[in-house]
Design an enzyme around this catalytic site. Structure first.
Site, PDB file in Angstrom:
ATOM      1  N   GLU A 376       0.770  -1.221   0.012  1.00 40.98           N
ATOM      2  CA  GLU A 376       0.008   0.036  -0.006  1.00 40.98           C
ATOM      3  C   GLU A 376       0.886   1.297   0.031  1.00 40.98           C
ATOM      4  O   GLU A 376       0.269   2.337   0.227  1.00 40.98           O
ATOM      5  CB  GLU A 376      -1.062   0.067   1.043  1.00 40.98           C
ATOM      6  CG  GLU A 376      -1.876  -1.160   1.149  1.00 40.98           C
ATOM      7  CD  GLU A 376      -2.973  -1.123   2.087  1.00 40.98           C
ATOM      8  OE1 GLU A 376      -4.100  -1.863   2.013  1.00 40.98           O
ATOM      9  OE2 GLU A 376      -3.192  -0.398   3.142  1.00 40.98           O
ATOM     10  N   GLU A 473      -7.170  -7.739  -1.494  1.00 41.47           N
ATOM     11  CA  GLU A 473      -7.291  -7.418  -0.229  1.00 41.47           C
ATOM     12  C   GLU A 473      -8.740  -6.808  -0.131  1.00 41.47           C
ATOM     13  O   GLU A 473      -9.312  -5.952  -0.818  1.00 41.47           O
ATOM     14  CB  GLU A 473      -6.414  -6.350   0.384  1.00 41.47           C
ATOM     15  CG  GLU A 473      -5.505  -6.948   1.300  1.00 41.47           C
ATOM     16  CD  GLU A 473      -4.739  -5.827   2.145  1.00 41.47           C
ATOM     17  OE1 GLU A 473      -5.432  -5.007   2.714  1.00 41.47           O
ATOM     18  OE2 GLU A 473      -3.851  -5.670   2.198  1.00 41.47           O
TER      19      GLU A 473
END
Length: 798
Positions: A376, A473
């Protein structure tokens, strides 16, 4: 394309594992300790602290991390050091900042838990240069290459401590493939490497390694023998697996952007699985058996992949060995997550050593199919999580590229040409590269992978989910079972709003979000009995989580073969997360200790190799046939409509000759809900439920799936079912024969702390009888199981 096998060779290895002494900074605490080990577990084992996971102990024991601790031991060398030219002391997994001393002389310092630290503690200049023990190898790689013919590339990284070259012979033997070759080698002084190419015998049939559900995980025993000058011999036994991997990013007809999917051995594979986090805060408690239980549970739920998340640890060798054996593919992040990292020279050197060591250690595993630079961090800069001043933005982008591209990526490509690399997750893949490695929107559904979380929208509404190329995710929280919480709490904690419950929740507003999401479709408990209310709430959060992630995952699976509005061709679904690090509310489907939540039982169904999936759009009910099977199948779709008030079906439909194509998702049924209800007289959305399954020849059958026509809190005709179970033993399993007096949604069997799993759980019971198998993980008895059994269904919530 290469597959690597890494082997550690040395002339003599002596372990310093076992009994050490442990002391704190001022000497007030002294105790025996084990290595491998850690301070908390050593203190706990000696009764000096309670379980660090009990109640609020994680806060109470912060003093431990604020003290300095010293591990020490005395040892005698079990050999005459004068006969050796070089003796190395090797440390792995030192957490994190430490000084290493031997005989009160500082050997060095550590600053990175993910590095391997090697100190030369003895070097003899006067030893004979032709001494038979003057050769040492650290790493030894097998790489497997496939063109028309499989070949094995062997790279050995060595350290020759003599001043002259050392000659010898290397023999590689793979008996099952009738392959044996011998090579003359000359090892130059110092550190270096040699590369040997072994062509596999053309008359031998090589069986490839396949992911779980797609074939076998065949491995071949390889014996490599080094015979050096003066007859010194090193023999190493290892295993080689043969497989290829490609990450395919190419144009898709009718859609902007690019595909993002994996081809294994030339076959596109839909990635089904979850995200892995460390199995314990104290890594010495993570045993082979614990890893096996968690990973086998993933495979048993029809998963073929896990993503090792970049905020945890590079897992121990056992983890990857088990994944190789079970056919679980690994998306491997490097350990950088959700943060901005420095790029000074010292830090970069440490990172380079870490990446080099970890890639060499892990690249032999066929299970690893991708290296990913971080978790991320591309999105963090693109979405400005850290409020970087505009004037500094270019510096941060430059640092990002320096760390993940010019350092990490450069080393990965130099060490391992056999696997794809992406700089981050989520990422737009080659589109991010085109935009200078940092795209404007890393969440773009037309490229790469996405992470997606939405706790406030109704999770039953599939239109909120991104029709992405690859969902790496996504998730919803639930609470673990009462039996799991009971071990680390006291009776005053057993309330959803207790200090304990608030303390255990590490996601802001997480407890409220669970109740909000649950409240969309279920009646929340109203009982005045506080413990029943807590248990009912736990049950409902597990039902909610399972149903939410089922809806989202099924959306990703039925999107694999279609493009709608330029979006689709989804080829991966990895929900967040598989396992848990402690006993607390979280996104996990396996509780700390391995117990299956309802989500994990649902995953067994929504990841099934053959599955019918239903969804509604503008009042029309669609059913898709989703298949991971390698052949097309002609099947029958059976649809049943039940009234909530009766175990007898209102109407049934059998649609024959339904073709479900190999490895695809195809529409197989379409009808307006109003027409369906009209056909099934006396049915309304609130009074009826739809179930369906696929059946074919030779015992081929999908799980039974369900589609709710309204929220269950609005369901009309649901009665409180009387559920009963008789338990019997059959060999080493137990059968629970269930009976119900009425339709029962989300029937859940719980045997408390008895370790094991059921064949099914959390199911919609629409027949009077159902047999459920219990697979024990430890010895138990029918009497114990019967005594521990709790049966719950939705109408038991008061």
């Amino acid at each position: 394309t290469y597959v690597h096998l890494v082997v550690l060779l040395a002339l003599d290895v002596r372990s310093l594992r076992g009994g050490w002494r442990l002391g704190n900074g001022n000497g007030s605490v002294r105790l025996p300790a084990e290595v491998p080990g850690c301070v908390h577990t050593a203190l706990h084992r000696r009764g000096l602290i309670q379980d660090p996971y009990y109640r609020f102990n994680d806060v109470m024991y912060r003093w431990i991390s604020l003290d300095n601790w010293t591990y020490s031991r005395t040892f005698k060398t079990p050999f005459d050091v004068r006969k050796w030219q070089k003796i190395n002391l090797v440390f792995e997994g030192v957490d994190t900042v430490a000084h290493i001393l031997i005989n009160n002389v500082t050997l060095g310092t550590t600053e990175n838990m993910f590095n391997r630290y090697v100190s030369n503690v003895f070097s003899s200049e006067s030893a004979s240069v032709f001494h038979s023990k003057a050769f040492c190898a650290e790493h030894f790689h097998f790489s497997i290459k496939s063109t028309q013919q499989w070949s094995l590339e062997i790279e050995s990284i060595f350290d020759v401590v003599s001043s002259k070259p050392i000659a010898g012979l290397v023999t590689v033997n793979i008996p099952k493939l009738q392959t044996q070759q011998t090579y003359s080698v000359k090892l130059q002084p110092g550190e270096g490497s040699i590369v040997l190419l072994v062509n596999i015998n053309k008359s031998s049939t090589v069986e490839a390694w396949w992911p779980n559900g797609h074939g076998n995980q065949t491995g071949y025993n390889v014996t490599t023998t080094f015979i050096m000058e003066a007859g010194y011999q090193i023999e190493k036994f290892s295993k080689a697996y043969f497989r290829t991997v490609e990450l395919v990013q190419e144009p898709i007809p009718g859609s902007p952007g690019l595909s993002f999917y994996f081809r294994i051995n030339g076959r596109p594979i839909f990635i089904k699985g979850s995200n892995w986090i460390p199995a314990d805060s104290f890594q010495d408690r993570v045993t082979y058996d614990k890893l096996w239980l968690l990973l086998k549970s993933a495979a048993d739920a029809n998963m073929n992949a896990l993503r090792v998340w970049g905020g945890g640890v590079y897992e121990q060798d056992d983890f990857y060995d088990i994944c190789d054996e079970l056919g679980i593919m690994i998306w491997q992040d490097f350990m950088f997550a959700c943060a901005l990292y420095p790029t000074d020279q010292n830090y970069l050197e440490s990172v380079r050593a870490e990446v080099s060591h970890q890639v060499r250690r892990l690249k032999s595993h066929p299970s690893i199919i991708l290296w990913s630079g971080n978790n991320e961090n591309e999105a963090a800069i693109a979405s400005d999580w850290f409020s970087i001043p505009h004037a500094d933005r270019e510096v941060y982008i430059k640092d990002y590229v320096l760390l993940y591209v010019k350092n990490i990526r450069e080393i990965v490509l130099a060490e391992d040409k056999s696997r794809p690399f992406v700089a981050s997750s989520p990422t737009n893949g080659v589109e991010s590269v085109k935009e200078g490695w940092l795209s404007q929107n890393p969440y773009d559904t037309h490229y790469g992978d996405t992470h997606f979380y939405d706790y406030s929208s109704d999770c039953w509404n599939w239109t909120v989910y991104p029709k992405t190329r690859f969902a790496s995710e996504y998730g919803f929280q639930s609470w673990p079972s009462f039996s799991t919480l009971e071990k680390v709490s006291s009776s005053e904690d057993w309330s959803y709003t207790s200090n304990f419950s608030l303390h255990r929740q590490h996601h802001e507003n997480g407890n409220d979000q669970m109740l909000q999401q649950t409240g969309y479709h279920f009646k929340l408990p109203q009982t005045t009995d506080p413990i029943k209310k807590f248990k009912d709430t736990i049950y409902l959060t597990q039902v909610m989580q399972a149903q939410c992630i089922k809806t989202e995952t099924e959306f990703y699976r039925f999107s694999q073969s279609e493009i709608i509005g330029g979006e689709g061709h989804t080829m991966g679904a990895l929900y967040w997360q598989l396992n848990d690090i402690w006993q607390a509310p979280s996104w996990a489907s396996l509780e700390y200790g391995g117990k299956w939540k309802l989500l994990h039982y649902f995953a067994q169904h929504f990841f099934a190799p053959l599955l019918p999936v239903a969804y509604e759009d503008k009042g029309v009910l669609y059913i898709y046939g989703v298949s991971d099977l390698h052949m097309d199948h002609k099947l029958t779709l059976k649809v049943t409509v039940h009234s909530w008030s009766s175990l007898e079906p209102v109407c049934t439909l059998a649609k024959d000759g339904v073709t479900v194509k190999a490895q695809s998702a195809v529409p197989i049924y379409k009808e307006s809900v109003n027409d369906l209800l009209e056909r099934c007289r006396n049915c309304t959305r609130k009074s009826c439920v739809v179930t369906f399954y696929l059946v074919g020849e030779g015992g081929l059958r999908s799980p039974t799936n369900h589609h709710f026509l309204s929220s269950l809190k609005d369901a009309v005709g649901l009665e409180k079912a009387r559920l009963s179970a008789a338990v019997s033993q059959q060999d080493d399993i137990y059968v629970f024969d269930l009976q119900t007096t009425a339709i029962a949604p989300f029937v859940t069997l719980d045997v408390g702390s008895i370790k094991g799993r059921f064949s099914d759980n959390g199911f919609l019971m629409i027949e009077k009888k159902k047999a459920v198998v219990f697979y024990p993980w430890e010895p138990t008895s029918a009497e114990e199981l019967e005594k521990s059994l709790t049966l719950t269904s939705l109408m038991d919530v008061a």
